[in-house]
Design an enzyme around this catalytic site. Structure first.
Site, PDB file in Angstrom:
ATOM      1  N   HIS A   1      -8.020  -3.920  14.285  1.00 42.33           N
ATOM      2  CA  HIS A   1      -8.170  -3.040  13.120  1.00 42.33           C
ATOM      3  C   HIS A   1      -7.877  -3.818  11.837  1.00 42.33           C
ATOM      4  O   HIS A   1      -8.651  -3.768  10.868  1.00 42.33           O
ATOM      5  CB  HIS A   1      -7.211  -1.852  13.281  1.00 42.33           C
ATOM      6  CG  HIS A   1      -7.208  -0.881  12.148  1.00 42.33           C
ATOM      7  ND1 HIS A   1      -7.763   0.379  12.246  1.00 42.33           N
ATOM      8  CD2 HIS A   1      -6.714  -0.957  10.880  1.00 42.33           C
ATOM      9  CE1 HIS A   1      -7.609   1.026  11.104  1.00 42.33           C
ATOM     10  NE2 HIS A   1      -6.967   0.232  10.257  1.00 42.33           N
ATOM     11  N   GLU A   2      -6.767  -4.551  11.824  1.00 43.20           N
ATOM     12  CA  GLU A   2      -6.410  -5.296  10.614  1.00 43.20           C
ATOM     13  C   GLU A   2      -7.373  -6.440  10.356  1.00 43.20           C
ATOM     14  O   GLU A   2      -7.692  -6.748   9.195  1.00 43.20           O
ATOM     15  CB  GLU A   2      -4.976  -5.812  10.719  1.00 43.20           C
ATOM     16  CG  GLU A   2      -3.933  -4.754  11.010  1.00 43.20           C
ATOM     17  CD  GLU A   2      -4.029  -3.539  10.088  1.00 43.20           C
ATOM     18  OE1 GLU A   2      -4.309  -3.713   8.889  1.00 43.20           O
ATOM     19  OE2 GLU A   2      -3.831  -2.406  10.577  1.00 43.20           O
TER      20      GLU A   2
ATOM     21  N   ALA B   1       0.642  -1.686  11.074  1.00 46.96           N
ATOM     22  CA  ALA B   1       0.327  -2.996  10.508  1.00 46.96           C
ATOM     23  C   ALA B   1      -0.234  -2.779   9.112  1.00 46.96           C
ATOM     24  O   ALA B   1      -0.510  -1.656   8.688  1.00 46.96           O
ATOM     25  CB  ALA B   1      -0.673  -3.748  11.386  1.00 46.96           C
ATOM     26  N   MET B   2      -0.434  -3.893   8.389  1.00 47.64           N
ATOM     27  CA  MET B   2      -0.975  -3.841   7.034  1.00 47.64           C
ATOM     28  C   MET B   2      -1.904  -5.019   6.821  1.00 47.64           C
ATOM     29  O   MET B   2      -1.566  -6.150   7.141  1.00 47.64           O
ATOM     30  CB  MET B   2       0.153  -3.861   6.002  1.00 47.64           C
ATOM     31  CG  MET B   2      -0.330  -3.912   4.563  1.00 47.64           C
ATOM     32  SD  MET B   2      -1.336  -2.462   4.138  1.00 47.64           S
ATOM     33  CE  MET B   2      -2.238  -3.102   2.727  1.00 47.64           C
ATOM     34  N   GLU B   3      -3.076  -4.723   6.211  1.00 41.82           N
ATOM     35  CA  GLU B   3      -4.168  -5.687   6.102  1.00 41.82           C
ATOM     36  C   GLU B   3      -4.061  -6.614   4.901  1.00 41.82           C
ATOM     37  O   GLU B   3      -5.052  -6.923   4.247  1.00 41.82           O
ATOM     38  CB  GLU B   3      -5.508  -4.944   6.045  1.00 41.82           C
ATOM     39  CG  GLU B   3      -5.742  -4.086   4.804  1.00 41.82           C
ATOM     40  CD  GLU B   3      -5.336  -2.638   4.935  1.00 41.82           C
ATOM     41  OE1 GLU B   3      -5.860  -1.805   4.179  1.00 41.82           O
ATOM     42  OE2 GLU B   3      -4.487  -2.339   5.797  1.00 41.82           O
ATOM     43  N   ASN B   4      -2.868  -7.110   4.579  1.00 35.65           N
ATOM     44  CA  ASN B   4      -2.763  -8.098   3.515  1.00 35.65           C
ATOM     45  C   ASN B   4      -3.792  -9.200   3.753  1.00 35.65           C
ATOM     46  O   ASN B   4      -3.944  -9.693   4.868  1.00 35.65           O
ATOM     47  CB  ASN B   4      -1.369  -8.720   3.496  1.00 35.65           C
ATOM     48  CG  ASN B   4      -0.265  -7.691   3.533  1.00 35.65           C
ATOM     49  OD1 ASN B   4      -0.234  -6.775   2.734  1.00 35.65           O
ATOM     50  ND2 ASN B   4       0.626  -7.838   4.503  1.00 35.65           N
TER      51      ASN B   4
ATOM     52  N   GLU C   1     -10.231   3.025   6.250  1.00 33.72           N
ATOM     53  CA  GLU C   1      -9.510   3.111   7.519  1.00 33.72           C
ATOM     54  C   GLU C   1     -10.417   3.508   8.680  1.00 33.72           C
ATOM     55  O   GLU C   1     -10.277   2.987   9.789  1.00 33.72           O
ATOM     56  CB  GLU C   1      -8.354   4.107   7.390  1.00 33.72           C
ATOM     57  CG  GLU C   1      -7.305   3.713   6.370  1.00 33.72           C
ATOM     58  CD  GLU C   1      -6.661   2.369   6.672  1.00 33.72           C
ATOM     59  OE1 GLU C   1      -6.774   1.872   7.810  1.00 33.72           O
ATOM     60  OE2 GLU C   1      -6.022   1.806   5.763  1.00 33.72           O
TER      61      GLU C   1
ATOM     62  N   HIS D   1     -10.393  -5.258   8.581  1.00 33.30           N
ATOM     63  CA  HIS D   1     -10.132  -5.011   7.158  1.00 33.30           C
ATOM     64  C   HIS D   1     -10.379  -6.245   6.286  1.00 33.30           C
ATOM     65  O   HIS D   1     -10.550  -6.102   5.072  1.00 33.30           O
ATOM     66  CB  HIS D   1      -8.686  -4.570   6.959  1.00 33.30           C
ATOM     67  CG  HIS D   1      -8.457  -3.095   7.071  1.00 33.30           C
ATOM     68  ND1 HIS D   1      -9.219  -2.171   6.403  1.00 33.30           N
ATOM     69  CD2 HIS D   1      -7.509  -2.390   7.763  1.00 33.30           C
ATOM     70  CE1 HIS D   1      -8.756  -0.960   6.669  1.00 33.30           C
ATOM     71  NE2 HIS D   1      -7.734  -1.056   7.496  1.00 33.30           N
TER      72      HIS D   1
ATOM     73  N   GLU E   1       0.851  -1.189   0.000  1.00 33.16           N
ATOM     74  CA  GLU E   1       0.000   0.000   0.000  1.00 33.16           C
ATOM     75  C   GLU E   1       0.895   1.250   0.000  1.00 33.16           C
ATOM     76  O   GLU E   1       1.813   1.347   0.816  1.00 33.16           O
ATOM     77  CB  GLU E   1      -0.904   0.008   1.239  1.00 33.16           C
ATOM     78  CG  GLU E   1      -2.013   1.031   1.161  1.00 33.16           C
ATOM     79  CD  GLU E   1      -2.992   0.926   2.337  1.00 33.16           C
ATOM     80  OE1 GLU E   1      -4.185   1.137   2.140  1.00 33.16           O
ATOM     81  OE2 GLU E   1      -2.540   0.627   3.455  1.00 33.16           O
TER      82      GLU E   1
END
Length: 849
Positions: A299-300, A266-269, A322, A303, A130
């Site tokens: 949060h992730e 973090a990242m929602e892969n 978000e 997503h 992202e």
């Protein structure tokens, strides 16, 4: 790089032509342990074109495109590839592109990031895509509304663990010490949520209700990984979200990997979340940070539904992506976990971020106008996350919780595996609630700025209100006055502390709202507008209420109204309605009674910010002494082993000023002094040492010795920051050369060095770098990746040198008409923060000694 900045119009045109079917991506990572700079990436893309004979382009950022065919026709890479785009002409109805590229490993936290662990020399990889960095690992149509299925095949060292969007397969042994992993084809995904994570990661695998779960970290860090805590939180999240959303978890498994040198929380892969490994705690950590980690994990997970299953069409709706995850994760915390006061933390930290962002000249509507990729890169801000979540919370109240949930369920079913816009969600909510959301949308989503509420009243001879109104204000630049549903709390001093006598609920709209229900009511000791935090607004405290807070804020029994009072006082300080030194006294007099760990941590940070930026320079030294002395008293009086003791210790260690205080810091570090219940562990040691370095009481030898004790990646970053903190011209020159003149530091090391460069006690050492800062900006923006450029632009702005001459210099630089918009925005925001600080200092100076 030409072609790297995709515009919204280009994306629309391409989406009108192209329909992606599938990607097959083959990666050869076997050279990684040898230190090669690139890896082989082979991509086969199949797609349909609505206009046979037309043209389009693929995205690829790579040092070399070796070979490419389109529908079996060989193309000349030098003729079709410019380093960012591959031009495809004479398309058929059904198309297949096959290409081979040498892609670059990154050390900036973008694309496929490579890290070597100093503990065991093992190599770890992870992707971060992202906003538009999947094109650094494979060729693709890099925009969220061109979804496709993905089949990843990876050759890598056989002892590695590989994690991607599909379940990890059993590897096929190859020659020597390598193996091949062939992952099952994914559902339809946007490119930015695909991922590849590879290296000797270790952790725990289990399952929940038939869904495989995994939690992983680097081998040298895994001993500190509290995997069961993460898994327990994940299970609670699964139950809550599936029940609330009325839609089962949409993927075949769920992995969470804590990765090094990450650029974000973090990242929602999809099905393979990456998380900042600072959340693997090596040392005792404040409760507030555990709460923040829980929020991040949830949060992730949210997503997976909102973002991955249903994806925004273009980045205009990044806020919705978000904000929804933020709102849903706080709701889950309060209803399904131990963090039942999460809305208090949200009000204290997230909304403070939103209010600050919303008062900048670069503020924007929640539904922002995102023209291109550079716009979105700088739009991960307090509006997108915190204001959006605040407004969603109000929307839930506006349409009703049951109607909101019913609308969400319809939304997920209607748009599963596809793309949507805000209007799609609002349409479902209008259907389930029967309410027209047009006016609400205009007021809250399409206008910028924050309103301010203040009480206006008169009193009769008996001390009761003879008139009462709420006045609503807006900044001249953002004049919208909105409609609010809010409460007014009336609190009295009692032998049980400040206790709420009554709560009056009402609707506020326009510049003035009469509150007839309060006429004849005795004036309380504390009057709190927006009690219960129902709306998004700043509030003002009347003179009696403010006096009550100075002496009795800590006696408020409930955490949320305490937080709202803390926030009101902070806003009044930043808006020049309360002296900075008075805010400092309020904070120091009452923080000791605060029981919410997040509020304690936030208040201590704001107290230090007050001293560094907001107290008038003539009073700054005395204010710093006052802060350090108060923290010394709080630390010594704290309950041994408590969370408060840890918070005070960290704050004191960062503020110690007098010889006696610095002797205590040194004694705690070398073991000659101790405080009952306070463990001087690895991370606290670095905090203690850093203060000694800043004040000139420790230097190179002590930093080197501490690094030998903590010879890890984290230790290396702490040491780099400490070296930049040394109070010498040579140290500042070295730091500047590393960050600005050179471009070799990994992203996390770059951030560490930047964090050490500017120190409040070393303002004079930095003055010589102001000209160099403004001179370097354009080249930095043109030659660095977006993430590392932003770190420099924001982190090295001379914020501590508050003065009109710096503002004038910034204005001269900003007067040029050819500055890239995203770069201009970052400098404008830093310039505005300095202008505010100058105004606050001037107001503080008016109060005399």
């Amino acid at each position: 790089m030409p072609g790297a900045n995709l515009t919204r119009q280009e994306a629309r045109e391409r989406a009108g032509l192209v329909h992606v079917d599938s990607y097959q991506v083959e990666l050869d990572l076997t050279g990684a342990p040898g230190g090669d700079a690139t890896f082989r990436s082979t991509t086969t893309v199949r797609f349909r074109a609505d206009q046979p004979g037309g043209s389009t382009f693929l995205d690829l950022v790579a040092p070399q495109l070796s070979e490419i065919t389109l529908n079996g026709r060989t193309l000349d890479p030098s003729q079709v590839f410019d380093g960012a785009r591959i031009i495809l002409v004479d398309l058929a109805e059904h198309n297949e592109v096959h290409l081979v590229a040498q892609c670059a490993y990154m050390n900036t936290g973008e694309g496929l990031h490579r890290f070597t662990d100093p503990v065991d020399s093992e190599t770890y990889l992870y992707s971060q895509f992202e906003v538009a960095d999947a094109r650094r690992m494979y060729a693709c149509f890099e925009q969220p509304d061109l979804k496709g299925t993905f089949t990843f095949t990876v050759d890598a060292p056989a002892h590695w663990t590989l994690v991607s969007n599909s379940p990890t397969p059993v590897p096929e042994p190859l020659a020597g010490t390598t193996a091949r992993w062939t992952f099952a084809t994914t559902p339809l995904l946007a490119t930015y949520v695909t991922t590849m994570i590879a290296g000797p990661y270790e952790g725990v695998r289990t399952e929940y209700r038939g869904i495989p779960l995994g939690v992983f970290a680097r081998r040298s860090l895994v001993e500190h990984l509290d995997a069961e805590v993460i898994l327990d939180l994940t299970r609670k999240g699964f139950d809550f979200f599936e029940s609330t959303f009325g839609y089962p978890y949409p993927f075949a498994k769920y992995d969470q990997v804590f990765v090094p040198e990450f650029n974000a929380g973090a990242m929602e892969n999809a099905a393979a979340v990456t998380i900042l490994e600072d959340y693997v705690f090596r040392s005792r950590t404040p409760v507030a940070v555990y709460e923040r980690r829980a929020l991040t994990v949830l949060h992730e997970l949210a997503h997976m539904w909102f973002g991955d299953l249903v994806t925004m069409r273009w980045w205009d709706d990044l806020w919705l992506n978000e904000s929804f995850a933020e709102w849903a994760s706080v709701l889950c915390q309060t209803r399904a976990t131990e963090w039942t006061d999460a809305w208090t933390t949200f009000a204290n930290s997230e909304k403070s971020w939103a209010y600050r962002q919303d008062q900048l000249p670069t503020t924007h509507p929640i539904a922002a106008d995102i023209r291109d990729l550079e716009d979105v890169e700088v739009n991960f801000d307090g509006i997108t996350y915190a204001k959006g979540a605040s407004v969603l919370k109000q929307l839930v109240a506006w349409v009703g919780q049951d109607n909101f949930v019913a609308g969400l369920r319809r939304y997920f079913r209607a748009h599963e595996w596809s793309n949507s816009t805000l209007s799609d969600l609002l349409g479902e909510l209008e259907t389930t609630s029967g309410r027209d959301l047009g006016t609400w949308t205009t007021q809250w989503l399409q206008t910028a700025g924050v309103n301010t509420m203040r009480p206006e009243f008169t009193l009769d001879e008996a001390g009761a209100f003879s008139s009462f109104a709420i006045r609503q204000e807006a900044a001249a630049e953002q004049p919208t006055l909105r409609s609010h549903r809010l409460g007014v709390g009336l609190y009295d001093r009692t032998d049980r502390g400040l206790v709420r006598r009554d709560l009056v609920s009402l609707d506020v709209s326009g510049p003035r709202t009469e509150v007839a229900g309060l006429v004849g009511v005795r004036q309380p000791d504390l009057l709190l507008i927006n009690d219960e935090d129902l709306t998004y607004t700043k509030v003002r405290l009347d003179e009696r209420s403010l006096s009550t807070l100075v002496h009795s804020l800590g006696s408020l029994a409930e955490p949320l109204p305490r937080t709202l009072c803390w926030s009101a006082a902070w806003d009044m300080t930043r808006d020049q309605e309360m002296r900075a030194r008075d805010y400092l006294e309020l904070a120091l007099a009452n923080v000791g009674a605060e029981t919410n760990g997040s509020v304690v941590l936030w208040t201590l940070r704001q107290a230090r910010t007050t001293v560094d930026l907001y107290v008038a320079p003539a009073h700054r030294e005395q204010a710093m002494l006052r802060l350090a002395e108060a923290l010394d008293v709080l630390l010594r009086g704290a309950q041994p082993g408590s969370d408060a003791q840890l918070n005070y210790a960290r704050a004191f260690a960062g503020s110690a000023t007098t010889p006696r205080q610095l002797d205590l810091v040194a004694g705690l570090l070398d073991g000659s002094a101790s405080l009952e219940g306070l463990s001087i562990d690895t991370d606290l040691r670095w905090t203690l040492l850093s203060r000694l370095v800043v004040t000139g009481h420790a230097g190179d030898d002590q930093i080197a010795a501490e690094l030998r004790r903590d010879d890890t990646a984290t230790g290396a970053r702490k040491a780099a920051a400490a070296r930049a903190m040394r109070p010498t011209p040579e140290a500042k020159a070295e730091a500047w050369a590393q960050v600005v003149d050179g471009d070799e530091l990994p992203n996390a090391m770059q951030v560490a060095v930047i964090s050490g460069f500017w120190q409040p006690e070393q303002r004079q050492l930095g003055r010589g770098y102001v000209d160099r800062y403004f001179t370097a900006l354009r080249e930095v923006w043109a030659t660095r990746t977006n993430e590392t450029a932003q770190n420099i632009v924001t982190g090295l702005f001379p914020s501590l040198l508050t003065g009109p001459e710096i503002l004038e210099q910034a204005d001269r630089w900003l007067a040029a008409d050819d500055i890239p918009p995203a770069l201009r925005r970052l400098v404008v925001e830093s310039r505005d923060a300095m202008a505010r600080a100058l105004r606050v200092q001037e107001y503080d100076a008016q109060g005399g000694a």
